[in-house]
Design a protein around this motif. Structure first.
Motif, short mmCIF file in Angstrom:
data_model
loop_
_atom_site.label_atom_id
_atom_site.label_comp_id
_atom_site.label_asym_id
_atom_site.label_seq_id
_atom_site.Cartn_x
_atom_site.Cartn_y
_atom_site.Cartn_z
N GLU A 379 11.80 4.03 1.06
CA GLU A 379 11.95 1.80 2.53
C GLU A 379 11.46 2.41 3.58
OE1 GLU A 379 16.06 0.39 1.87
OE2 GLU A 379 15.84 -0.24 0.14
N LYS A 380 11.77 3.81 3.79
CA LYS A 380 11.14 3.79 5.33
C LYS A 380 9.73 3.96 5.27
CE LYS A 380 12.12 7.80 9.04
NZ LYS A 380 13.12 9.01 9.80
N PHE A 381 8.99 4.97 4.50
CA PHE A 381 7.85 5.38 4.58
C PHE A 381 7.03 4.12 3.96
CE2 PHE A 381 9.65 8.98 5.98
CZ PHE A 381 9.12 9.15 7.03
N GLN A 382 7.68 2.71 3.30
CA GLN A 382 6.69 1.91 2.16
C GLN A 382 5.34 1.57 2.71
OE1 GLN A 382 9.40 -1.67 1.47
NE2 GLN A 382 9.81 -1.58 3.39
N HIS A 383 5.29 1.64 4.25
CA HIS A 383 4.50 0.27 4.93
C HIS A 383 3.50 1.84 5.39
CE1 HIS A 383 5.70 -3.15 5.05
NE2 HIS A 383 7.46 -2.50 5.55
N HIS A 384 3.19 2.46 4.92
CA HIS A 384 2.32 4.14 4.55
C HIS A 384 1.42 3.96 4.09
CE1 HIS A 384 0.43 7.66 5.25
NE2 HIS A 384 0.82 8.02 6.70
N PRO A 385 0.30 4.09 4.67
CA PRO A 385 -1.00 3.66 3.60
C PRO A 385 -0.86 4.53 2.34
CG PRO A 385 -1.74 3.84 5.53
CD PRO A 385 -0.23 3.69 5.81
N GLN A 386 -0.10 5.74 1.80
CA GLN A 386 -0.62 6.48 1.28
C GLN A 386 0.54 6.46 -0.18
OE1 GLN A 386 -2.94 8.77 -0.20
NE2 GLN A 386 -4.60 8.26 1.37
N VAL A 387 1.87 6.64 0.52
CA VAL A 387 2.35 5.70 0.29
C VAL A 387 2.34 4.60 -0.38
CG1 VAL A 387 5.27 4.99 0.13
CG2 VAL A 387 4.18 7.15 1.12
N ARG A 388 2.17 3.46 0.26
CA ARG A 388 1.62 2.01 -0.14
C ARG A 388 1.34 1.84 -2.13
NH1 ARG A 388 0.79 -0.87 3.70
NH2 ARG A 388 -1.75 -0.62 3.50
N ARG A 389 -0.23 2.85 -1.28
CA ARG A 389 -0.77 2.95 -2.20
C ARG A 389 -0.52 3.15 -3.70
NH1 ARG A 389 -3.66 6.34 -4.68
NH2 ARG A 389 -2.93 8.29 -3.38
N ILE A 390 0.44 4.38 -3.60
CA ILE A 390 1.17 5.00 -5.25
C ILE A 390 2.05 3.94 -5.67
CG2 ILE A 390 2.15 6.87 -5.87
CD1 ILE A 390 1.13 8.72 -3.62
N ALA A 391 2.65 3.85 -4.42
CA ALA A 391 3.59 2.74 -4.95
C ALA A 391 3.38 1.82 -5.74
CB ALA A 391 4.83 2.41 -3.84
N ARG A 392 2.27 0.57 -5.36
CA ARG A 392 1.86 -0.36 -5.69
C ARG A 392 0.98 -0.24 -7.16
NH1 ARG A 392 -1.34 -3.79 -1.25
NH2 ARG A 392 -1.96 -4.90 -3.11
N HIS A 393 0.09 1.09 -7.32
CA HIS A 393 -0.59 1.02 -8.05
C HIS A 393 -0.18 0.73 -9.45
CE1 HIS A 393 -4.36 2.84 -10.70
NE2 HIS A 393 -3.70 3.63 -10.90
N ARG A 394 -0.86 0.17 -10.53
CA ARG A 394 -0.74 -0.18 -11.73
C ARG A 394 -1.65 0.00 -12.68
NH1 ARG A 394 3.38 0.01 -9.41
NH2 ARG A 394 4.94 -0.77 -9.34
#
Length: 445
Positions: A379-394
């Motif tokens: 939650e703390k780093f959810q808007h960081h580009p790398q973290v967001r890219r991995i979390a959103r990828h499907r």
């Protein structure tokens, strides 16, 4: 004379596990930890990668129907019981613990159009193409007894949906009109009509239990109040609504599944525009069901996938699909907020985890602490580009991926066309219409 005594608590300097080992003191002064944020970012990145690695949402498939699954209903009192109705008129009661069918009822001739369980869980109602409403016992008949309904009501037209009141012995059916029935009577207490088209779905509000809503073939959503002799409101959209579901935590909020690949969340007090437009599907949305917390809902679509949407977001957080899954016709969220069930055309009912990477077995205290810590890091780093890219990828099926690309091109072309028309027209001749107001044709009261 004053005497000062030094008192030392052994818990402050001796470990719990091995008493002979001293505790390692830790100073939380930020100035002594200059690399804390980089370390936490690395941990958040690893936690996000592990979450996607262990995301295996599919649990099991319930097989046994001989035709496509058309509707489902969950038991209000039992977490392990779910009912399903097929296109051949057959109703099955499943035990989710053993993943086996406990009872099969040949309820109707033709499709089972709708079903619901009574609020106390002792019986259930089914409607079908044979113009009948039947009430069945939840328990299996005794040895030597015939499988017969408790009550049967013959209607004048085909019933397309049914839903039971959350507190009283009252249920509603829909077809050419919305009828309100008392379980002890064979004729409706009240009938509502507004227009001449057939109504496909009806749902009672779980909080304000005298309110119900329906979807009709004339692209309308109509709201009713059992205390009034006439309907409350009617809203007409550009395309037809297939199903609606009320938020179990907010009495005035409901979400409608539409033919134009979108879902609309409305506040019934102001229906001029939706609160949020949910988009990600690439074909008609056929069913929708809220989680018990009211924070998320799951949708079933003609594009052979189901999606989980946060209530306050316009895009889905999860998409589930399998190679064999065909058009998904019905979906429901279990009452313990852990599982999702969906029924599709190829005769299967599939069980999914609501959180794809959740561990279903018991967690030790250490595992719980690690899980909570990783969740806070994400939650703390959810808007960081790398973290967001991995979390959103499907990973998506090729057909859905291609349709998403095609629709993106179409939206961009439409946007350019509107911009050019606005540029070469008189000021105000081509107004900017927001997405929320594009699809509402009229609201009638």
């Amino acid at each position: 004379m004053k005497v000062k005594v030094l008192c030392r608590n052994p818990d402050d300097y001796v470990r719990e596990t091995k008493k002979d080992l001293p505790k390692v003191p830790r100073n939380y002064d930020p100035s002594l930890h200059p690399f804390e944020v980089p370390r936490e970012y690395t941990r958040a990145l690893n936690a996000t990668k592990l979450e996607r690695t262990f995301a295996k949402p599919f649990i099991a498939a319930l097989e046994g129907h001989r035709d496509g699954v058309n509707c489902m209903a969950k038991h209000p009192k039992s977490l392990s019981t779910v009912l399903s109705g097929a296109c051949d008129g057959e109703v099955k009661i499943w035990n989710l613990t053993t993943r086996k069918c406990t009872r099969t009822v040949q309820a109707h001739e033709g499709f089972v159009r709708g079903m619901c369980v009574r609020f106390c869980g002792t019986s259930f109602l089914t409607v079908g193409d044979d113009k009948t409403v039947k009430q069945w016992k939840m328990e299996s008949p005794g040895y030597g007894e015939k499988e017969e309904p408790i009550n049967t009501v013959l209607g004048k037209t085909v019933f397309t949906g049914v839903d039971h009141h959350w507190r009283d012995a009252v249920f509603a059916t829909c077809g050419q009109q919305v009828d309100i029935w008392d379980e002890q009577r064979t004729c409706p207490m009240r009938s509502y009509t507004w227009g001449v088209d057939s109504i496909s779905s009806v749902r009672f509000n779980p909080i304000e239990t005298h309110i119900l809503g329906s979807c009709a073939a004339d692209r309308s959503i109509v709201l009713y109040d059992l205390r009034k002799p006439t309907p409350l409101k009617k809203m007409i959209l550009e395309m037809r609504t297939n199903a609606l579901c009320w938020n179990p935590m907010e009495a005035f909020i409901f979400t409608a599944a539409n033919e134009n690949y979108k879902l609309y969340t409305y506040d019934m007090r102001n229906m001029d525009a939706p609160v949020i437009v949910h988009m990600d599907h690439v074909s008609a949305v056929l069913d929708v069901d809220y989680s018990p917390t009211g924070k998320e809902f799951v949708t079933a679509s003609f594009d052979k996938s189901i999606r989980i949407f946060p209530f306050s977001s316009g895009h889905s957080r999860e998409v589930y699909h399998t190679a064999r899954m065909q058009h998904v016709t019905c979906v429901c969220w279990s009452s313990d907020n852990k599982y999702i069930l969906c029924g599709s055309d190829e005769m299967n009912i599939r069980i999914w985890k609501a959180n794809a990477s959740e561990k279903l077995s018991l967690l030790s205290p250490r595992e719980k602490a690690a899980k909570n810590y990783n969740q806070k890091l994400k939650e703390k780093f959810q808007h960081h580009p790398q973290v967001r890219r991995i979390a959103r990828h499907r990973h998506l099926p090729k057909s859905i991926y291609n349709q998403i690309s095609e629709q993106r091109i179409m939206r961009e072309a439409r946007r350019k066309k509107d911009a050019n028309r606005r540029k070469h027209s008189k000021a105000g001749a081509v107004p900017i219409v927001p997405e929320k107001k594009q699809h509402v044709v009229a609201v009638l009261e």
